[in-house]
Each structure stands twice: as C-alpha cells, then as structure tokens.
Design a protein around this motif. Structure first.
Motif, PDB file in Angstrom:
ATOM      1  N   ALA A  11     -46.745  64.274 -33.622  1.00 35.71           N
ATOM      2  CA  ALA A  11     -45.528  64.951 -33.208  1.00 35.71           C
ATOM      3  C   ALA A  11     -44.997  65.728 -34.282  1.00 35.71           C
ATOM      4  O   ALA A  11     -44.018  66.306 -34.003  1.00 35.71           O
ATOM      5  CB  ALA A  11     -44.924  63.912 -32.472  1.00 35.71           C
ATOM      6  N   ASP A  12     -45.221  65.327 -35.440  1.00 36.76           N
ATOM      7  CA  ASP A  12     -44.684  65.713 -36.714  1.00 36.76           C
ATOM      8  C   ASP A  12     -45.410  66.926 -37.398  1.00 36.76           C
ATOM      9  O   ASP A  12     -45.089  67.078 -38.380  1.00 36.76           O
ATOM     10  CB  ASP A  12     -44.082  64.640 -37.718  1.00 36.76           C
TER      11      ASP A  12
ATOM     12  N   ALA B 279     -43.828  73.178 -30.467  1.00 40.25           N
ATOM     13  CA  ALA B 279     -42.604  73.596 -29.954  1.00 40.25           C
ATOM     14  C   ALA B 279     -41.526  72.551 -30.649  1.00 40.25           C
ATOM     15  O   ALA B 279     -40.539  72.856 -30.844  1.00 40.25           O
ATOM     16  CB  ALA B 279     -42.382  73.173 -28.322  1.00 40.25           C
ATOM     17  N   PHE B 280     -42.273  71.210 -30.770  1.00 38.50           N
ATOM     18  CA  PHE B 280     -41.147  70.231 -31.436  1.00 38.50           C
ATOM     19  C   PHE B 280     -40.790  70.851 -32.947  1.00 38.50           C
ATOM     20  O   PHE B 280     -39.855  70.835 -33.423  1.00 38.50           O
ATOM     21  CB  PHE B 280     -42.139  68.998 -31.755  1.00 38.50           C
ATOM     22  N   ALA B 281     -42.021  71.218 -33.659  1.00 42.34           N
ATOM     23  CA  ALA B 281     -41.445  72.013 -35.152  1.00 42.34           C
ATOM     24  C   ALA B 281     -40.611  73.057 -35.054  1.00 42.34           C
ATOM     25  O   ALA B 281     -39.591  73.118 -35.585  1.00 42.34           O
ATOM     26  CB  ALA B 281     -42.896  72.336 -35.651  1.00 42.34           C
ATOM     27  N   ALA B 282     -40.624  74.074 -33.879  1.00 42.69           N
ATOM     28  CA  ALA B 282     -39.762  75.215 -33.830  1.00 42.69           C
ATOM     29  C   ALA B 282     -38.394  74.457 -33.568  1.00 42.69           C
ATOM     30  O   ALA B 282     -37.450  74.985 -34.184  1.00 42.69           O
ATOM     31  CB  ALA B 282     -40.172  75.996 -32.543  1.00 42.69           C
TER      32      ALA B 282
ATOM     33  N   THR C  41     -41.372  56.520 -23.685  1.00 44.27           N
ATOM     34  CA  THR C  41     -41.991  57.115 -25.205  1.00 44.27           C
ATOM     35  C   THR C  41     -41.780  58.520 -25.714  1.00 44.27           C
ATOM     36  O   THR C  41     -41.709  58.549 -26.874  1.00 44.27           O
ATOM     37  CB  THR C  41     -43.672  57.061 -24.961  1.00 44.27           C
ATOM     38  N   SER C  42     -41.153  59.236 -24.838  1.00 46.05           N
ATOM     39  CA  SER C  42     -40.889  60.671 -25.260  1.00 46.05           C
ATOM     40  C   SER C  42     -39.701  60.578 -26.296  1.00 46.05           C
ATOM     41  O   SER C  42     -39.691  61.334 -27.437  1.00 46.05           O
ATOM     42  CB  SER C  42     -40.265  61.178 -24.150  1.00 46.05           C
ATOM     43  N   SER C  43     -38.974  59.484 -26.344  1.00 47.73           N
ATOM     44  CA  SER C  43     -38.059  59.330 -27.206  1.00 47.73           C
ATOM     45  C   SER C  43     -38.497  58.958 -28.622  1.00 47.73           C
ATOM     46  O   SER C  43     -37.961  59.343 -29.710  1.00 47.73           O
ATOM     47  CB  SER C  43     -36.906  58.080 -26.798  1.00 47.73           C
ATOM     48  N   LEU C  44     -39.552  58.219 -28.578  1.00 45.92           N
ATOM     49  CA  LEU C  44     -40.284  57.991 -29.754  1.00 45.92           C
ATOM     50  C   LEU C  44     -40.702  59.242 -30.287  1.00 45.92           C
ATOM     51  O   LEU C  44     -40.871  59.466 -31.577  1.00 45.92           O
ATOM     52  CB  LEU C  44     -41.324  56.838 -29.724  1.00 45.92           C
ATOM     53  N   GLU C  45     -41.381  59.925 -29.521  1.00 46.10           N
ATOM     54  CA  GLU C  45     -41.868  61.423 -30.232  1.00 46.10           C
ATOM     55  C   GLU C  45     -40.726  62.190 -30.642  1.00 46.10           C
ATOM     56  O   GLU C  45     -41.376  62.905 -31.886  1.00 46.10           O
ATOM     57  CB  GLU C  45     -42.513  62.223 -28.781  1.00 46.10           C
ATOM     58  N   MET C  46     -39.638  62.249 -30.126  1.00 43.54           N
ATOM     59  CA  MET C  46     -38.604  62.884 -30.699  1.00 43.54           C
ATOM     60  C   MET C  46     -38.450  62.187 -32.353  1.00 43.54           C
ATOM     61  O   MET C  46     -38.039  63.306 -33.037  1.00 43.54           O
ATOM     62  CB  MET C  46     -37.487  62.791 -29.820  1.00 43.54           C
TER      63      MET C  46
END
Length: 388
Positions: free
Chosen positions: A168-169, A258-261, A275-280
């Motif tokens: 995710a990072d 998208a996360f990186a952008a 779990t999406s919160s942990l991805e963030m």
C-alpha cells in the motif's frame, strides 16, 4: 500428494489465501490445493468450487432473503471437503460461513486452522467457547488477540497483519496521474465503500453527498474509488450522478498508485470501517472512517459491541487517531467536514500520521512476513497430522 483445502469468503480472504498458498508452495512444492476463493487464488492454480461473491453479504436483514441459497452453498462446501479429505482445512475470515464449514468438517478428523481471528473479543465474547469446538488453531492478525483466545483454551499463533506486505505504500504517483490525465491542480481523494454489494449500496450515496459538499469548499477534489470486481458495476451505477466523475481503479497495483497520488498531493480518504483504514495508515493518508448499516442491525450490534473504537488504527493506538463517523453520525455534512480537515490543516494531517506509525508498529510479528508466518503455522499442523 498432500492436499490443503482453503476456504475464503470475500475479496480480502482471497488475497490472504493466495499469499498463503504461494508461501506454502515455496516451502512444500509437493502440496496440492483446492477450495473456495476468488481471482487471486485462481492465479495460484486453485479454481473455486463456486463463485465466492455469493457469500459477500453482511447484516441480518441482508442475509435473510438469501438464507436458503447460503445453506445450499454450505452443504456443497462441506460435501466437497468430505469427498477430498484434505490433510488440513484452512478457513479464512468470513466467520459466518467459514466457521460453519469448520464445525461440520471437524467430526471427520480433519485439522482446522482458522486464519483471521473472529472479532468475538469486540462483541459477544461468550461465543469463544463455541469457537473452541470448531477449530484446532487460530492465526491472529492483531497483537492483543492471543491472550484472549489462549485464555479460552484455543491454540493461537500471532502471524502479524497482512497489510504490512500489501504494498500500500509502494505505489507510483506520477504513473497514476499520467494514466488518468489528471491535471496538477486536481487533488485526488480516496473513497473506499467496501467490497460487499450491501455496503456499497448503503454507503456510496452518503459518500457522494459528502464529496459534493466538500468540493464546494475545496474545488479541484477528484474522487478515486478502488473497486473489487464483484461490486464494480454497482459502484459505477451509484456514482453516475456525482458532480465530479470518479476515477474507478481495479487491481492492487492501480490502487496503490492511487494511494501514492493522494498522499503526494496532500489528499485524504473517506473510508469504510475495516482493514481499509489500516491500508490508509500504511500509505500515510489521513482519513475518516465511516459506516452505516440497516437501523435494526445497528440496534442489535450496539447491544453487543464491547470495544470503544470501530477503526483498527484507533484500537491499536488505544485512542482516537482517526475520526469515526458511524451510523447516525455518518451524514454528508459530518463526513465532508472531517474529510477536509487534514487537507486544510497540516497539523491535523501530521497528528494522524504520527498515530499511524504508533499503531502499525504493533502489527509486526517476530517471524517475518505475515504470509510466511502463517505458512509455517500451517506446515506445523501438517507435520503433527502426519506424525499422528
């Protein structure tokens, strides 16, 4: 050849199953696999007994209309396990289905490993006694879970949280902007309504209204919605009337870009609880956690919940790092206000990121990557079974 049967009931479990299968195969090339999963497990050469999307339901009133079909799927799964007689059954998350399979298979003498501890510590802790009768070992993702389950007499292995190896990072912000011709002036925000159809139908309308309000205050916002294949069409339909057309992305690589952008542009996230919160947190994206279910379901759940936070980031930090807007508080006005704060106030964003580091540090198991630790635990079960 030794057979491992893997049952996953939704997209996140499919990812865990695929990583586990890859890690097991790397250590034991002689192993065979069968089970129920999705596209990620299929990539590992494990076709699903039936489409796992049929299991992606949530909420009491949402499940009731499908109850007879779910019973048929349960019977099919149990019959397939019984016919194949695997050396071990690995059930992954989705306890409403997977643990029913485990319960019916256990009398056959097949060892059962359940991957992702059911959150009975959060609600209905008394059910841990019944869990002891269904599984032989639990693979836990959270550091505070082993003590709870061991005290009930259930063998536990803490394997660490798979979000740590999710990538995710590791996305590419420039690649995302180029792929979608995103102007530099536009600020992308991540919108994650979940991987279940009922979640999407209930959350996206309020998310869309919140984005409409937020864009009025901060022009240039561009919603980006990562979608699982089973809900992609539902998301397109629900977002058709949004004032700013969302960018829909499918697949982990596109999602992580998208996360990186979003992180690079100082954006934020509007995220379903889970779990999406942990991805963030891994991606370093400030966000607000939201959730809304049928009012009857909500009333029942409130009587049962035993923990102070909905966000795993907050539970790990033992304080509110990430703002939560649940049920009645999940309104367009509240979501818009909370989404904008870290984009308009640098101190708010910095405080969230500091809390992310604190929470994520607690998710690392000493054995290394979560998939490797999980594979080692399953192999130990196989060794004990062959010795017996």
């Amino acid at each position: 050849m030794t057979l491992v049967y893997v049952v996953a009931g939704e997209a996140s479990g499919d990812v865990l199953g695929a990583r586990l299968i890859a890690a097991l195969r790397a250590r034991r090339p002689d192993l065979r696999f069968a089970g129920i999963g999705g596209p990620r497990m299929a990539e590992q050469g494990v076709p699903s007994l039936f489409p796992y999307g049929e299991l992606a339901l949530m909420g009491l009133l949402e499940v009731l209309p499908r109850i007879f079909r779910l019973k048929r799927l349960l019977a099919d799964a149990v019959a397939d396990v019984a016919a194949k007689r695997p050396a071990v059954l690995v059930t992954i998350d989705s306890p409403g289905f997977t643990l029913r399979v485990a319960e019916r298979v256990r009398p056959l003498g097949i060892p059962v490993v359940h991957y992702v501890a059911p959150q009975v510590w959060a609600w209905r802790p008394g059910r841990v006694v019944k869990l002891r009768q269904k599984v032989d070992r639990i693979l836990c993702l959270l550091p505070f879970e082993p003590v709870f389950f061991e005290s009930a007499g259930i063998p536990v292995t803490f394997v660490g949280h798979p979000v740590l190896e999710s990538g995710a990072d590791a996305g590419d912000a420039a690649r995302f902007r180029a792929a979608h011709a995103l102007p530099e002036a536009d600020r992308p925000v991540i919108v994650m309504p979940g991987s279940r159809r009922m979640e999407v139908s209930r959350l996206l309308p309020v998310f869309g209204a919140a984005l409409r309000l937020a864009e009025q205050r901060l022009p240039g916002l561009r919603p980006v919605v990562p979608v699982a294949p089973i809900v992609a069409e539902a998301v397109r339909h629900a977002a058709a009337d949004w004032p700013v057309p969302p960018i829909l992305v499918e697949g982990n690589d596109a999602k992580h870009d998208a996360f990186a952008a979003v992180a690079a542009s100082g954006g934020a996230g509007l995220i379903k609880s889970g779990t999406s919160s942990l991805e963030m947190a891994v991606a370093g994206i400030p966000h607000v956690v939201a959730y809304r279910v049928n009012p009857v379901t909500a009333a029942i759940v409130r009587r049962l919940v035993k923990v102070p936070h909905a966000s795993l980031v907050n539970l790990l930090a033992e304080r509110e790092v990430v703002p939560e807007r649940i049920q009645e508080a999940c309104t367009p006005e509240a979501l818009a206000e909370t989404l904008l704060r870290p984009m308009l106030e640098p101190d708010v964003a910095a405080a969230q990121r500091a809390g992310f580091a604190e929470s994520l540090a607690k998710l690392r198991a000493p054995e290394g990557l979560p998939s490797v630790a999980a594979a080692e635990a399953v192999l130990r079960m196989l060794e004990r079974g062959s010795a017996a």
